[in-house]
Write an enzyme that holds these catalytic residues in place. Structure first.
Site, mmCIF file in Angstrom:
data_model
loop_
_atom_site.group_PDB
_atom_site.id
_atom_site.type_symbol
_atom_site.label_atom_id
_atom_site.label_comp_id
_atom_site.label_asym_id
_atom_site.label_seq_id
_atom_site.Cartn_x
_atom_site.Cartn_y
_atom_site.Cartn_z
ATOM 1 N N LYS A 191 6.542 -1.767 1.976
ATOM 2 C CA LYS A 191 5.333 -1.220 2.618
ATOM 3 C C LYS A 191 4.191 -2.224 2.452
ATOM 4 O O LYS A 191 3.287 -2.060 1.643
ATOM 5 C CB LYS A 191 4.979 0.158 2.042
ATOM 6 C CG LYS A 191 4.351 1.068 3.097
ATOM 7 C CD LYS A 191 4.327 2.512 2.662
ATOM 8 C CE LYS A 191 3.515 3.379 3.598
ATOM 9 N NZ LYS A 191 4.113 3.620 4.912
ATOM 10 N N GLU A 232 12.414 2.630 13.992
ATOM 11 C CA GLU A 232 11.462 3.649 13.532
ATOM 12 C C GLU A 232 10.177 3.553 14.333
ATOM 13 O O GLU A 232 10.023 2.661 15.173
ATOM 14 C CB GLU A 232 11.183 3.466 12.033
ATOM 15 C CG GLU A 232 10.540 2.125 11.709
ATOM 16 C CD GLU A 232 10.196 1.962 10.231
ATOM 17 O OE1 GLU A 232 9.920 2.965 9.560
ATOM 18 O OE2 GLU A 232 10.180 0.804 9.765
ATOM 19 N N TYR A 238 0.825 -1.207 0.000
ATOM 20 C CA TYR A 238 0.000 0.000 0.000
ATOM 21 C C TYR A 238 0.855 1.252 0.000
ATOM 22 O O TYR A 238 2.077 1.186 0.175
ATOM 23 C CB TYR A 238 -0.952 0.006 1.204
ATOM 24 C CG TYR A 238 -0.275 0.339 2.522
ATOM 25 C CD1 TYR A 238 0.525 -0.592 3.183
ATOM 26 C CD2 TYR A 238 -0.414 1.608 3.097
ATOM 27 C CE1 TYR A 238 1.148 -0.273 4.381
ATOM 28 C CE2 TYR A 238 0.207 1.925 4.298
ATOM 29 C CZ TYR A 238 0.975 0.987 4.937
ATOM 30 O OH TYR A 238 1.605 1.313 6.118
ATOM 31 N N LEU A 286 11.322 1.333 6.951
ATOM 32 C CA LEU A 286 10.683 1.763 5.716
ATOM 33 C C LEU A 286 11.290 3.128 5.398
ATOM 34 O O LEU A 286 11.242 4.035 6.234
ATOM 35 C CB LEU A 286 9.169 1.844 5.960
ATOM 36 C CG LEU A 286 8.215 1.991 4.788
ATOM 37 C CD1 LEU A 286 8.167 3.403 4.259
ATOM 38 C CD2 LEU A 286 8.517 1.016 3.655
HETATM 39 C C1 LIG Z 1 4.781 4.705 5.651
HETATM 40 C C2 LIG Z 1 5.723 4.475 6.784
HETATM 41 C C3 LIG Z 1 6.658 5.453 7.195
HETATM 42 C C4 LIG Z 1 6.673 6.858 6.658
HETATM 43 O O1 LIG Z 1 6.870 6.943 5.300
HETATM 44 P P1 LIG Z 1 6.362 8.206 4.469
HETATM 45 O O2 LIG Z 1 6.640 7.827 3.065
HETATM 46 O O3 LIG Z 1 7.166 9.383 4.910
HETATM 47 O O4 LIG Z 1 4.900 8.364 4.778
HETATM 48 C C5 LIG Z 1 7.590 5.092 8.163
HETATM 49 N N1 LIG Z 1 7.580 3.877 8.729
HETATM 50 C C6 LIG Z 1 6.675 2.928 8.399
HETATM 51 C C7 LIG Z 1 6.722 1.615 9.073
HETATM 52 C C8 LIG Z 1 5.714 3.209 7.430
HETATM 53 O O5 LIG Z 1 4.819 2.269 7.104
#
Ligand SMILES: *Cc1c(COP(=O)(O)O)cnc(C)c1O
Length: 285
Positions: A146, A178, A32, A202
């Site tokens: 993702k 993260e 996604y 990610l």
């Molecule tokens: C989507 C997401 C992010 C942030 O990514 P962006 O592209 O900046 O929205 C960070 N960590 C995880 C685990 C995510 O799923």
């Protein structure tokens, strides 16, 4: 919001039914993206759609549309739904087939959906800062995809919310990785640090935007691992993400970060990020 994208066409949401044997539904077998909409315009759509393709390729899903085709569909959807401030959620599952773990012998078409929702800029939290907890990172070793498999992220965020916190900051062994849906940054004696973009995190588009803004302006950043001790003893901590934007963290595990207010480096990065958004989407305040 009335209209959605379903397999390449814009249709009324009420006409769409997801099959009980959709592998996204049964296995979380899919990927996604979430893209921000400011003033009715997509922010960093290409970057998000490139990552969508990358995530799909990593799990052997072949998306039958080009980035350009997807972007045109999204623009049409945003206009039709009249979204000004919001998000578009895009999901691609492997498709529908009789339930069986393996997929090597099936030739199902992926199921592609996109829909919009309204979302305001979280102005109060961005200006005052929010709290976080730390939690062990129990995810798999391909956090760079993702994926729809979000159970550890869901449970981490739920624990944070149950403790009246905004986010759960994950650590693996002693390394901070993260948040459950955001990237984590620390500032110590002027040095800005975030975890390197490898399989343990990610690689956020917001993270990449901040890194490139800083590089352009000669603001030094380091992509290097840091420990939970460094996190708790940092001068400043902030999160980045598509809906999170640049969010100051002022308390972690009930312990104040420095004096417990958003710091100058964080605030500077916030305003640089706002300028970046406004250069693409127009004034947002
Ligand atoms: C989507 C997401 C992010 C942030 O990514 P962006 O592209 O900046 O929205 C960070 N960590 C995880 C685990 C995510 O799923």
């Amino acid at each position: 919001m009335k209209n959605i994208i379903f397999n390449g066409s814009m249709v009324d949401k009420s006409t769409v039914h997801i099959d009980i044997e959709d592998r996204g539904y049964q296995f979380g077998d899919g990927i996604y993206e979430v893209i921000r909409i400011y003033n009715g315009k997509l922010f960093t759509a290409d970057e998000h759609l490139e990552r969508l393709i990358k995530s799909a390729t990593a799990i052997e899903i072949n998306i039958p549309y080009s980035i350009k085709e997807i972007k045109n569909l999204l623009i049409k959807l945003i206009n039709e739904n009249n979204v000004t401030m919001g998000i578009v959620y895009i999901q691609v599952s492997r498709g529908v087939s009789p339930r069986k773990h393996s997929f090597t012998t099936i030739h199902t078409a992926p199921v592609f959906i996109a829909y919009t929702s309204e979302l305001k800029i979280p102005k109060d939290s961005l200006s005052c800062g929010v709290s976080a907890i730390t939690i062990e990172d129990i995810r798999w070793l391909r956090c760079d995809i993702k994926s729809l498999n979000l159970l550890p992220n869901v449970l981490a965020k739920q624990k944070a919310v149950a403790e009246n916190c905004f986010e759960a900051i994950q650590y693996r062994d002693d390394t901070v990785t993260e948040g459950s849906s955001s990237n984590v940054w620390i500032v110590k004696e002027g040095v800005i640090k975030t975890h390197p973009a490898n399989n343990f995190i990610l690689n956020g588009i917001t993270r990449q935007v901040i890194l490139s803004i800083c590089k352009e302006l000669g603001i030094k950043t380091i992509e290097e691992k840091f420990t939970t001790d460094e996190l708790l003893n940092a001068d400043e901590v902030f999160l980045t993400g598509t809906t999170t934007e640049v969010m100051p963290i002022i308390v972690i595990n009930n312990h104040k970060i420095s004096t417990g207010i958003p710091g100058p480096v964080t605030k500077n990065i916030q305003s640089l990020f706002t300028l970046k958004i406004e250069s693409i989407c127009g004034p947002i305040n």
